[in-house]
Design a protein around this motif. Structure first.
Motif, PDB file in Angstrom:
ATOM      1  N   GLY A 111      -4.757  16.787   3.344  1.00 25.75           N
ATOM      2  CA  GLY A 111      -3.669  15.937   2.649  1.00 25.75           C
ATOM      3  C   GLY A 111      -2.423  16.077   2.787  1.00 25.75           C
ATOM      4  O   GLY A 111      -1.460  15.342   2.538  1.00 25.75           O
ATOM      5  N   ASN A 112      -1.960  17.327   3.029  1.00 28.16           N
ATOM      6  CA  ASN A 112      -0.750  17.811   3.210  1.00 28.16           C
ATOM      7  C   ASN A 112      -0.007  17.926   4.680  1.00 28.16           C
ATOM      8  O   ASN A 112       0.844  18.687   4.944  1.00 28.16           O
ATOM      9  CB  ASN A 112      -0.196  19.112   2.529  1.00 28.16           C
ATOM     10  CG  ASN A 112      -0.415  18.748   0.866  1.00 28.16           C
ATOM     11  OD1 ASN A 112       0.462  18.092   0.345  1.00 28.16           O
ATOM     12  ND2 ASN A 112      -1.505  19.222   0.414  1.00 28.16           N
TER      13      ASN A 112
ATOM     14  N   TYR B  67      -8.702  14.071  -0.262  1.00 27.72           N
ATOM     15  CA  TYR B  67      -9.272  14.574  -1.602  1.00 27.72           C
ATOM     16  C   TYR B  67     -10.090  15.689  -1.497  1.00 27.72           C
ATOM     17  O   TYR B  67      -9.614  16.625  -2.314  1.00 27.72           O
ATOM     18  CB  TYR B  67     -10.326  13.382  -1.923  1.00 27.72           C
ATOM     19  CG  TYR B  67     -10.675  13.260  -3.740  1.00 27.72           C
ATOM     20  CD1 TYR B  67      -9.559  12.924  -4.531  1.00 27.72           C
ATOM     21  CD2 TYR B  67     -11.673  13.906  -3.956  1.00 27.72           C
ATOM     22  CE1 TYR B  67      -9.936  12.870  -5.813  1.00 27.72           C
ATOM     23  CE2 TYR B  67     -11.964  13.941  -5.315  1.00 27.72           C
ATOM     24  CZ  TYR B  67     -11.206  13.560  -6.227  1.00 27.72           C
ATOM     25  OH  TYR B  67     -11.344  13.558  -7.762  1.00 27.72           O
ATOM     26  N   LEU B  68     -10.594  16.259  -0.430  1.00 26.75           N
ATOM     27  CA  LEU B  68     -11.523  17.511  -0.386  1.00 26.75           C
ATOM     28  C   LEU B  68     -10.634  18.346   0.308  1.00 26.75           C
ATOM     29  O   LEU B  68     -10.715  19.664  -0.083  1.00 26.75           O
ATOM     30  CB  LEU B  68     -12.612  17.195   0.664  1.00 26.75           C
ATOM     31  CG  LEU B  68     -13.548  16.090   0.007  1.00 26.75           C
ATOM     32  CD1 LEU B  68     -14.688  16.099   0.987  1.00 26.75           C
ATOM     33  CD2 LEU B  68     -14.344  16.756  -1.299  1.00 26.75           C
TER      34      LEU B  68
ATOM     35  N   SER C 110     -11.970   6.743   4.463  1.00 27.22           N
ATOM     36  CA  SER C 110     -12.414   8.230   5.146  1.00 27.22           C
ATOM     37  C   SER C 110     -11.120   9.343   4.970  1.00 27.22           C
ATOM     38  O   SER C 110     -11.500  10.148   4.628  1.00 27.22           O
ATOM     39  CB  SER C 110     -13.019   8.287   6.558  1.00 27.22           C
ATOM     40  OG  SER C 110     -13.966   7.117   6.881  1.00 27.22           O
ATOM     41  N   GLY C 111     -10.061   8.560   5.301  1.00 23.04           N
ATOM     42  CA  GLY C 111      -8.970   9.544   5.679  1.00 23.04           C
ATOM     43  C   GLY C 111      -8.687  10.144   4.099  1.00 23.04           C
ATOM     44  O   GLY C 111      -8.361  11.212   3.515  1.00 23.04           O
TER      45      GLY C 111
ATOM     46  N   ALA D  80       0.870  -1.311  -0.012  1.00 25.09           N
ATOM     47  CA  ALA D  80       0.108   0.036  -0.159  1.00 25.09           C
ATOM     48  C   ALA D  80       1.013   1.173   0.036  1.00 25.09           C
ATOM     49  O   ALA D  80       2.068   1.045   0.411  1.00 25.09           O
ATOM     50  CB  ALA D  80      -1.060   0.077   1.058  1.00 25.09           C
ATOM     51  N   SER D  81       0.385   2.388  -0.658  1.00 25.97           N
ATOM     52  CA  SER D  81       0.976   3.539  -0.600  1.00 25.97           C
ATOM     53  C   SER D  81       1.419   4.129   0.906  1.00 25.97           C
ATOM     54  O   SER D  81       0.551   3.946   1.759  1.00 25.97           O
ATOM     55  CB  SER D  81       0.471   4.620  -1.130  1.00 25.97           C
ATOM     56  OG  SER D  81       0.796   5.784  -1.323  1.00 25.97           O
ATOM     57  N   HIS D  82       2.670   4.598   0.982  1.00 22.20           N
ATOM     58  CA  HIS D  82       2.927   5.261   2.309  1.00 22.20           C
ATOM     59  C   HIS D  82       2.068   6.503   2.619  1.00 22.20           C
ATOM     60  O   HIS D  82       1.931   6.933   3.518  1.00 22.20           O
ATOM     61  CB  HIS D  82       4.342   5.707   2.376  1.00 22.20           C
ATOM     62  CG  HIS D  82       5.327   4.504   2.319  1.00 22.20           C
ATOM     63  ND1 HIS D  82       5.278   3.459   3.032  1.00 22.20           N
ATOM     64  CD2 HIS D  82       6.300   4.102   1.607  1.00 22.20           C
ATOM     65  CE1 HIS D  82       6.128   2.760   2.957  1.00 22.20           C
ATOM     66  NE2 HIS D  82       6.830   3.062   2.018  1.00 22.20           N
ATOM     67  N   HIS D  83       1.557   6.995   1.628  1.00 24.08           N
ATOM     68  CA  HIS D  83       1.085   8.285   1.593  1.00 24.08           C
ATOM     69  C   HIS D  83      -0.602   8.171   0.850  1.00 24.08           C
ATOM     70  O   HIS D  83      -0.551   8.916  -0.062  1.00 24.08           O
ATOM     71  CB  HIS D  83       1.763   9.311   0.921  1.00 24.08           C
ATOM     72  CG  HIS D  83       2.990   9.531   1.715  1.00 24.08           C
ATOM     73  ND1 HIS D  83       3.277  10.012   3.029  1.00 24.08           N
ATOM     74  CD2 HIS D  83       4.233   9.229   1.250  1.00 24.08           C
ATOM     75  CE1 HIS D  83       4.562  10.022   3.221  1.00 24.08           C
ATOM     76  NE2 HIS D  83       5.151   9.561   2.408  1.00 24.08           N
ATOM     77  N   PRO D  84      -1.484   7.645   1.463  1.00 23.27           N
ATOM     78  CA  PRO D  84      -2.796   7.623   0.679  1.00 23.27           C
ATOM     79  C   PRO D  84      -3.190   9.087   0.510  1.00 23.27           C
ATOM     80  O   PRO D  84      -4.127   9.536  -0.269  1.00 23.27           O
ATOM     81  CB  PRO D  84      -3.714   6.756   1.428  1.00 23.27           C
ATOM     82  CG  PRO D  84      -2.988   6.607   2.978  1.00 23.27           C
ATOM     83  CD  PRO D  84      -1.451   6.841   2.653  1.00 23.27           C
ATOM     84  N   ASP D  85      -2.905  10.121   1.430  1.00 24.19           N
ATOM     85  CA  ASP D  85      -3.552  11.498   1.519  1.00 24.19           C
ATOM     86  C   ASP D  85      -2.881  12.194   0.243  1.00 24.19           C
ATOM     87  O   ASP D  85      -3.500  12.582  -0.125  1.00 24.19           O
ATOM     88  CB  ASP D  85      -2.913  12.074   2.718  1.00 24.19           C
ATOM     89  CG  ASP D  85      -1.526  11.612   3.278  1.00 24.19           C
ATOM     90  OD1 ASP D  85      -0.919  11.021   2.482  1.00 24.19           O
ATOM     91  OD2 ASP D  85      -1.434  12.253   4.428  1.00 24.19           O
ATOM     92  N   ARG D  86      -1.519  11.712  -0.079  1.00 31.66           N
ATOM     93  CA  ARG D  86      -0.883  12.319  -1.395  1.00 31.66           C
ATOM     94  C   ARG D  86      -1.604  11.791  -2.564  1.00 31.66           C
ATOM     95  O   ARG D  86      -1.880  12.343  -3.614  1.00 31.66           O
ATOM     96  CB  ARG D  86       0.376  12.133  -1.315  1.00 31.66           C
ATOM     97  CG  ARG D  86       1.074  13.108  -0.496  1.00 31.66           C
ATOM     98  CD  ARG D  86       2.589  13.088  -0.304  1.00 31.66           C
ATOM     99  NE  ARG D  86       3.008  13.237   0.919  1.00 31.66           N
ATOM    100  CZ  ARG D  86       4.392  12.965   1.275  1.00 31.66           C
ATOM    101  NH1 ARG D  86       4.952  12.522   0.542  1.00 31.66           N
ATOM    102  NH2 ARG D  86       4.537  13.471   2.449  1.00 31.66           N
TER     103      ARG D  86
END
Lengths: 349, 473
Positions: free
Chosen positions: A205-206, A199-200, A193-194, A161-167
């Motif tokens: 995200g950062n 995304y929004l 959810s995160g 899995a990506s280390h940064h799903p937020d990115r």
């Protein structure tokens, strides 16, 4: 357990849970609490706006991530007649390790080949991120390089899995990627959810950027301490892991590139700690059109040239870029020949 | 479903939205269903344990209330205690005692052949077992009346905000709130918001960030550690466990306020305690009061002379330690606190006999707090270590190895950055002697404080969101 021992009231008596008289007089009404809520929401909105308008000033990596569309557009604008178009995909190893100009010059001098190169190298990423970056900014937009050189070391290409799903949410993915995200990167409701929130919200995200920048400034030896902490955590986590790695996402990426008519080169990069190719990776190379270019050992690159213990300095960058060009040369020639043949066919028709 | 998860807040929004559309009985039905769903999210199989415990104590309490024979009342109480403690003993202590007995018998050459079972520990079993037991004992003592409504009693046992990690509520305080229709007070929103924000800060910023450091230190092989690393690791654990547990209690109280309930205060700035007795007035208050009322005082308290008082103190603290789990480290932790309490009692009695008055200057208070904090930290070393021998080795390292490393600087920096503001805030509360001081200042200051706390939660989450430590107890 006070009464167990002394059965006397505390030294500093705490006021009872009920509101003191003086306080009742000053107790704010219900509306003031809504003002509190609104003010806090206002702070979040300010943070969000700050990130949206000035986030790139916080970090070079954010500026790079936000420039993906421009990088893709730059590649699209490169005239096909000017030579083979190469996209270098990787992380900070590629950022520090690859000099496209040296790569171009060596190919020109040694093989008489003309190439044009461009780099996409977001920090702290691996195949999980590169997969979406390629699909979103190149494949789906019809922007196709002739050659895709993926710089990696160790386990960068394995399924994880990506280390940064937020990115991923902020920079790499669109709603079209949901099936792959659910399959590889977002396990469970919390992760989804995160992801949705990232995304929004640019601030959400950062948020790790703020964390890193603040802690770097405020805490002595933060980087060195975290490196040591990570080393110890990894050595504990690594104990007992014996499962064979999977490469299904790499296979998907290569299949996508094959459909796009893009030649994939997997470039194994030099790092201070030696690593081996596992059987799974060799099988991928064996069963697809992807080529493996082994640059783990480059003559002239010594341990002292990894300035921070991982990344190459300028001297090593030159040596690696030369070696990469020399070892990719035959593949690039094949690609150029195929391109010429197909162009000739098209012209004859 | 953790309090610091998106799932919980979605769950809570749904429950609260329905809750305020219902009348009193409907609210209780909803709370019961929501609580069982909440618990079922951990492991639905153990819902049966809560149901059995509820049915037993409901029936026993009614039996006690309706009985005129004191012998029959005693029998019913014994039945309740045996069944509750039996369930607790089986799930929590069977494996430990079976292994220890087996080891003991093997050392004397008598293999025991005790069946070893892989028993999963039901989440929060110690909390709800103690809560139901207190109800039956209070009914037996006449301190509260037995409820005829199974629904109300079931809500009292399983109320989701405090089901898995307390506070351990007493029937006399909490059951009437379930039975009576809730009256919404405007200050509940304000107080709830304060408690939830404070709890989230304690959990996410303090506890979870400290957890990463603590877990690494306690899992590192001894030869790789230095004394200052261990010392800072122990300090970090002191704030991890405090942030974790008091954060949970705070969120539980805040969420309950929003549903119209008032749960008891479970922590009062424990690291500002000036002596062992003071510490137990501030730390896990619901458990220490439970042990006082249902164990220490029935044992005789301090009414039977000094020697028996010391015995009672030691027994209470040893069982308090064992309550946390089946491990010698928890027993040693309880024994350590027992010794501290006995030592302090002895010292205080002698001072009192000598006619010395207790007047603490600020400097002396600070010295006492510092000393007490370090004694508590020493107990946390026992609590967190995997074995007694690991605890001893780490303590030895603290005293013999003074090598300062970049990791130590970083950990100390993180400790000050994450826990420092909380400590300052609590110093202010301690100075004002009011846990809700923040609610009594101008709303602009409060906005700033909440904004800071929530932005910290947003921007400084730990690398991995951790579960709550006290769920395992």
């Amino acid at each position: 357990m006070s009464t167990i021992l002394l059965e006397k009231p505390p030294e500093t008596p705490h006021k009872p849970a009920s509101t003191p008289k003086a306080a009742i007089a000053r107790t704010p009404g219900r509306s003031s609490e809504w003002l509190v809520v609104l003010t806090v929401l206002g702070m979040f909105v300010l943070l969000e706006l700050g990130f949206r308008f000035a986030g790139q000033k916080l970090s070079k990596d954010i500026a790079h991530l936000r420039s993906f569309p421009e990088i893709a557009a730059e590649l699209a604008e490169m005239p096909a007649s000017n030579g083979t178009r190469v996209l270098f995909l990787g992380n900070s190893l590629t950022r520090y390790g690859v000099d496209p100009n040296t790569f171009r010059d060596v190919l020109q001098q040694k093989y008489g080949q003309v190439v044009q190169g461009i780099k996409l190298n977001p920090d702290n990423t691996a195949l999980a991120d590169w997969f979406y970056a390629y699909r979103t900014y190149f494949s789906r937009r019809g922007i196709k390089p002739d050659v895709l050189i993926i710089g990696f070391e160790g386990g960068h290409l394995r399924d994880a899995a990506s280390h940064h799903p937020d990115r991923l949410a902020q920079y790499y993915c669109t709603l079209q990627d949901c099936p792959e995200l659910a399959r590889y990167d977002l396990q469970g409701f919390e992760a989804s959810s995160g992801f949705a929130l990232s995304y929004l919200s640019s601030a959400f995200g950062n948020r790790d950027r703020i964390q890193r920048r603040v802690l770097d400034q405020m805490i002595p030896d933060y980087r060195a301490g975290m490196d040591e902490l990570n080393r110890r955590m990894n050595s504990q986590a690594g104990v007992g892991i014996t499962t064979e790695p999977d490469y299904s996402r790499l296979l998907e990426l290569i299949a996508q590139a094959e459909r796009d008519g893009v030649q994939v080169i997997l470039a194994a990069m030099p790092v201070p700690t030696p690593y081996e190719f596992d059987a799974g990776l060799l099988e991928v190379v064996h069963s697809t059109s992807a080529r493996l270019v082994d640059c783990r050992q480059v003559p002239g690159i010594s341990l002292a040239m990894f300035f921070d213990g991982l990344h190459m300095d300028e001297q090593a960058q030159q040596l690696y870029s030369q070696a990469l060009a020399e070892r990719c040369g035959p593949v690039l020639r094949e690609v150029a020949d195929q391109k010429r043949q197909s162009e000739a066919k098209l012209t004859s028709r | 479903m953790l309090f610091n998860s998106f799932a919980f807040w979605l769950f809570f929004i749904v429950v609260a939205a329905l809750y305020y559309r219902l009348r009193h009985r409907g609210q209780n039905v909803l709370l019961l269903l929501a609580s069982y769903y909440f618990y079922g999210c951990w492991d639905w199989r153990f819902l049966s344990l809560i149901a059995v415990s509820t049915l037993i104590d409901y029936s026993v309490a009614l039996g006690i209330a309706s009985s005129r024979s004191s012998r029959r009342k005693r029998m019913l109480l014994t039945l309740s205690l045996c069944s509750n403690l039996g369930i607790l003993a089986f799930f929590k202590y069977y494996g430990f005692f079976a292994t220890e007995l087996d080891t003991l018998l093997r050392t004397v050459g008598m293999p025991a052949f005790l069946p070893t079972l892989q028993i999963i520990l039901p989440v929060g079993i110690s909390f709800y077992t103690f809560q139901t037991m207190s109800y039956t004992i209070d009914v037996y003592r006449g301190a509260c009346s037995a409820t005829r409504s199974l629904l109300d009693f079931a809500v009292y046992v399983s109320f989701f905000p405090q089901l898995v990690a307390g506070p351990i509520e007493r029937a006399a305080h909490f059951l009437p709130q379930v039975i009576q229709p809730r009256i919404w007070k405007p200050e509940y929103f304000r107080e709830g918001l304060f408690l939830v924000v404070l709890g989230l800060f304690k959990k996410i910023v303090v506890a979870d960030n400290m957890a990463v450091l603590v877990n690494t230190i306690f899992a590192t092989p001894l030869h790789e550690l230095t004394g200052p690393e261990v010392l800072v690791g122990v300090y970090a654990f002191a704030f991890q466990i405090y942030g974790d547990f008091s954060g949970y209690s705070s969120i539980a109280r805040g969420v309950s306020k929003w549903l119209g309930f008032d749960l008891m205060v479970n922590f009062r700035m424990p690291y500002f305690a000036i002596d062992p007795s003071d510490f137990w007035r501030r730390w896990h208050i619901s458990l220490s009061q439970w042990l006082r009322d249902y164990l220490y005082i029935p044992l005789g308290g301090n009414r039977q002379g000094n020697l028996l008082t010391y015995r009672n103190l030691m027994l209470t603290m040893l069982l308090g330690g064992l309550w946390h789990g089946a491990n010698w480290t928890f027993i040693a932790w309880g024994a350590f606190h027992g010794v501290l309490l006995c030592g302090y009692r002895l010292w205080a009695t002698r001072r009192s006999d000598a006619g010395s008055t207790e007047h603490h200057s600020l400097l002396r208070r600070l010295a006492c707090m510092t000393l007490m904090f370090h004694l508590v930290c020493m107990s946390w070393l026992l609590f967190r270590a995997e074995t007694i021998s690991q605890a001893c080795s780490l303590l030895w390292l603290i005293g013999t190895n003074f090598t300062w490393t970049p990791l130590t600087s970083m950990m100390l920096g993180m400790l000050v950055f994450c826990a420092g503001p909380l400590l300052l805030f609590e110093a202010w509360l301690e100075f004002r002697g009011d846990l809700e001081s923040l609610l009594r200042i101008d709303w602009r200051w409060r906005s700033l404080a909440y904004g800071y706390a929530l932005l910290m939660c947003l921007c400084f989450p730990p690398p991995v969101a951790g579960t709550f430590i006290y769920f395992q107890f």
